[in-house]
Design an enzyme around this catalytic site. Structure first.
Site, PDB file in Angstrom:
ATOM      1  CD  GLN A  54     -57.585  61.964   2.491  1.00  0.00           C
ATOM      2  OE1 GLN A  54     -58.068  63.062   2.751  1.00  0.00           O
ATOM      3  NE2 GLN A  54     -58.241  61.244   1.542  1.00  0.00           N
ATOM      4  CB  CYS A  70     -54.864  69.614   8.595  1.00  0.00           C
ATOM      5  SG  CYS A  70     -53.299  70.028   7.866  1.00  0.00           S
ATOM      6  CD  GLU A  71     -48.725  65.549  10.833  1.00  0.00           C
ATOM      7  OE1 GLU A  71     -47.629  65.652  10.312  1.00  0.00           O
ATOM      8  OE2 GLU A  71     -48.887  64.833  11.576  1.00  0.00           O
ATOM      9  CG  HIS A  72     -49.232  69.771   7.519  1.00  0.00           C
ATOM     10  ND1 HIS A  72     -49.594  69.051   6.064  1.00  0.00           N
ATOM     11  CD2 HIS A  72     -48.360  69.163   7.891  1.00  0.00           C
ATOM     12  CE1 HIS A  72     -49.210  68.212   6.044  1.00  0.00           C
ATOM     13  NE2 HIS A  72     -48.005  67.889   6.957  1.00  0.00           N
ATOM     14  CG  HIS A  73     -52.339  74.769   7.663  1.00  0.00           C
ATOM     15  ND1 HIS A  73     -52.180  73.685   6.686  1.00  0.00           N
ATOM     16  CD2 HIS A  73     -51.621  75.744   7.306  1.00  0.00           C
ATOM     17  CE1 HIS A  73     -51.567  74.027   5.885  1.00  0.00           C
ATOM     18  NE2 HIS A  73     -51.160  75.465   6.137  1.00  0.00           N
ATOM     19  CG  HIS A 124     -57.831  67.816   3.409  1.00  0.00           C
ATOM     20  ND1 HIS A 124     -56.888  67.252   4.440  1.00  0.00           N
ATOM     21  CD2 HIS A 124     -58.121  66.699   2.893  1.00  0.00           C
ATOM     22  CE1 HIS A 124     -57.056  66.209   4.319  1.00  0.00           C
ATOM     23  NE2 HIS A 124     -57.681  65.750   3.509  1.00  0.00           N
ATOM     24  CB  CYS A 166     -55.595  73.007   5.393  1.00  0.00           C
ATOM     25  SG  CYS A 166     -55.609  71.423   4.707  1.00  0.00           S
TER      26      CYS A 166
END
Length: 255
Positions: free
Chosen positions: A186, A145-148, A214, A216
């Site tokens: 995704q 996940c590019e956010h976390h 996910h 996250c």
């Protein structure tokens, strides 16, 4: 029989003279021009052979041996700092080699940025007089996940209706891996795989479904361990024909 990839995708749409973007039609949820639906896609293979690279991908790809070592050392040092900020002792036995291991693992997890789609396909696109649906389902995928930077994982189902071209079945899984091995969401992942197949095969249509969990949102945040996220991308005949779309859905999602 020919294993060569098409050099340009013009016969699946038209090239915008101002933006150099491939324009495909139709798509109901896109903007319209003169009342006609349009969707604009950047090419899946750019002039350097890369597919939607990150800002530093070309530099990473062209690193000398010394530059690659310096990159690894910089990442390792950053991880050592993180361990110290967590209150850990990066010099204790269990963590002594962790920064180096982490740096190497991250380079592996994101190797898809530097892969050339043409090398992945390895000329495994063939002329074949077949126009019935082809499906490969339950392709295991793993990404970050590019956010976390937390892992997410699940299965991808890919279907396409050929237009006198077919692809080696294992290459569908390799394409999925190529776009999964990068920092992803995704939704974008689903569409990148579909767009890449649309360009290299020029089929009547492509359909992609991803079912994933996910970490996250299972290990942090709302902590819902049984939650599954499903995304899809339907292009061409899969978007225009409900019958074709329903056939794909019934074959891929039934258990």
């Amino acid at each position: 029989m020919s294993g060569k990839l098409p050099s340009t995708p013009e016969d699946s749409g038209f090239r915008s003279p101002t933006t150099d973007k491939l324009v495909l039609k139709p798509r109901r949820d896109s903007n319209t021009t003169n009342g006609e639906p349009r969707i604009r896609l950047t090419r899946a293979i750019d002039f350097d052979g890369l597919s939607w690279p990150a800002i530093g991908t070309k530099q990473r790809l062209n690193d000398s041996e010394e530059e690659a070592s310096a990159r690894l050392a910089k990442m390792s040092g950053a991880m050592r700092t993180i361990l110290e900020c967590l209150g850990e002792d990066p010099d204790r036995e269990g963590l002594r080699d962790t920064p180096d291991r982490y740096a190497k693992a991250m380079l592996f997890f994101t190797q898809g940025y530097t892969q050339d789609l043409r090398d992945v396909l390895n000329s495994a696109v063939f002329e074949e007089d077949h126009n019935e649906m082809v499906i490969v389902k339950d392709i295991e995928v793993f990404s970050l996940c590019e956010h976390h930077l937390c892992p997410w994982f699940g299965k991808m189902h890919i279907g396409y209706v050929p237009n006198k071209r077919v692809i080696g079945l294992s290459k569908l899984a390799r394409i999925a891996d190529m776009f999964a091995r990068r920092l992803q969401v995704q939704e974008r992942f689903s569409r990148q795989v579909a767009q890449a197949l649309l360009e290299v095969l020029r089929p009547q249509g492509v359909a992609v479904i991803v079912e994933a969990s996910h970490t996250c949102m299972t290990m942090r945040g709302v902590q819902k361990t049984s939650a599954t996220t499903i995304t899809s991308c339907m292009l061409g005949v899969f978007e225009k024909s409900q019958k074709t779309r329903d056939e794909f859905l019934s074959l891929t999602l039934r258990r």
